[in-house]
Enzyme design. Structure first.
Site, PDB file in Angstrom:
ATOM      1  N   GLY A  28       0.759  -1.032  -0.062  1.00  0.00           N
ATOM      2  CA  GLY A  28      -0.019   0.085  -0.061  1.00  0.00           C
ATOM      3  C   GLY A  28       0.884   1.370   0.026  1.00  0.00           C
ATOM      4  O   GLY A  28       2.127   1.206  -0.513  1.00  0.00           O
ATOM      5  N   ASN A  29       0.296   2.382   0.403  1.00  0.00           N
ATOM      6  CA  ASN A  29       1.119   3.514   0.416  1.00  0.00           C
ATOM      7  C   ASN A  29       0.281   4.626   1.570  1.00  0.00           C
ATOM      8  O   ASN A  29      -0.547   4.168   2.132  1.00  0.00           O
ATOM      9  CB  ASN A  29       0.984   4.328  -0.931  1.00  0.00           C
ATOM     10  CG  ASN A  29      -0.099   4.684  -1.514  1.00  0.00           C
ATOM     11  OD1 ASN A  29      -0.977   5.628  -0.842  1.00  0.00           O
ATOM     12  ND2 ASN A  29      -0.559   3.680  -2.633  1.00  0.00           N
ATOM     13  N   PHE A  30       0.816   5.952   1.872  1.00  0.00           N
ATOM     14  CA  PHE A  30       0.535   6.524   3.177  1.00  0.00           C
ATOM     15  C   PHE A  30      -0.703   7.255   2.825  1.00  0.00           C
ATOM     16  O   PHE A  30      -0.943   8.333   3.489  1.00  0.00           O
ATOM     17  CB  PHE A  30       1.805   7.118   3.503  1.00  0.00           C
ATOM     18  CG  PHE A  30       2.856   6.233   4.292  1.00  0.00           C
ATOM     19  CD1 PHE A  30       2.412   5.559   5.095  1.00  0.00           C
ATOM     20  CD2 PHE A  30       3.959   6.532   3.433  1.00  0.00           C
ATOM     21  CE1 PHE A  30       3.571   4.695   5.669  1.00  0.00           C
ATOM     22  CE2 PHE A  30       5.149   5.574   3.974  1.00  0.00           C
ATOM     23  CZ  PHE A  30       4.791   4.877   5.241  1.00  0.00           C
ATOM     24  N   ALA A  96      -3.854   7.620  -4.923  1.00  0.00           N
ATOM     25  CA  ALA A  96      -2.326   7.146  -4.952  1.00  0.00           C
ATOM     26  C   ALA A  96      -2.748   5.952  -5.257  1.00  0.00           C
ATOM     27  O   ALA A  96      -2.664   4.629  -4.578  1.00  0.00           O
ATOM     28  CB  ALA A  96      -1.699   7.314  -3.818  1.00  0.00           C
TER      29      ALA A  96
END
Ligand code: C5P
Length: 222
Positions: A28-30, A96
């Site tokens: 995943g990402n932030f 994102a």
């Protein structure tokens, strides 16, 4: 608040995508989705009918004119966006999206093998923005986001052209208080004719207002 987006259909993608590795792990990402959710609220407050395709986030929405579609992976976000796009006047792609996903998903949790490396093969995800850019009709407006760590403007302009966007919002990662997770953001908006509008560090709600103002000015010019 002006109702000048009345009857406009606006598609927004927001938040991160999660790409499953096994039943308990993902890539995943932030991203938190705060920027996209603020844009969705701003558009709805100006009279638009908003479809918000949201990746995994704990945020909630309040305006009744926002139809929310929750997704987890890039493929799910892609399918939902493609399906909604033909009915859309404006698409704002703030999500994102993971560039890659694991080739394989294993039904059972991957076990640790002492002392051995683990290799996960990643394959590219479809680019939602580029696909919508190819599908785009003259009456449709497509807005993208860019988060760059180097040669920011040059890379953002390349992305805008490659994905056939009408304009691109460049997020700063260098300024404190801007980017993932914060309640504030600092953006510049770049246009195809290399024109640029830069804004101060502001709350994401105010940044959403600036972006929607630019969007409406742009529509008046068309
Ligand atoms: O990841 P990248 O910097 O290329 O993203 C730029 C823009 O493209 C963003 O608006 C992002 O939401 C969109 N994008 C997308 N699908 C992807 C990758 C990026 O819609 N697979």
């Amino acid at each position: 608040m002006s109702n000048s987006l009345l009857h406009k259909k606006i598609l927004i993608t927001a938040g991160p995508t999660y790409e499953r590795i096994d039943p308990v792990r993902f890539i995943g990402n932030f991203s938190t989705g705060k920027m996209g959710f603020a844009i969705a609220e701003e558009c709805a407050a100006r009279g638009a009918e908003v479809t918000l395709i949201a990746g995994v986030t704990s945020l909630s929405i309040s305006h009744p004119n926002i139809r929310r579609i929750d997704v987890e992976s890039a493929i799910e976000m892609y399918n939902a966006a493609i399906q909604a796009f033909s009915e859309t006047d404006i698409a704002i792609l703030s999500a994102a999206v993971a560039d890659y996903r694991p080739l394989q998903f294993t039904d059972e949790k991957i076990k640790r093998n002492e002392g051995e490396n683990l290799t996960i093969t990643l394959i590219p995800n479809p680019d939602i923005a580029a696909t919508l850019g190819q599908m785009k009709k003259p009456h449709q407006t497509l807005v993208g986001f860019a988060l760059e760590t180097n040669n920011e403007e040059e890379n953002a302009l390349k992305k805008m052209k490659k994905k056939n966007l009408d304009f691109i919002v460049l997020n700063s990662l260098k300024d404190s208080g801007a980017g993932f997770g914060h309640d504030t953001n600092k953006v510049s908006i770049l246009f195809a004719n290399s024109e640029k509008k830069s804004f101060e560090l502001k709350s994401k709600k105010e940044v959403a207002r600036d972006i929607v103002n630019v969007l409406m000015d742009n529509m008046l010019m068309c």
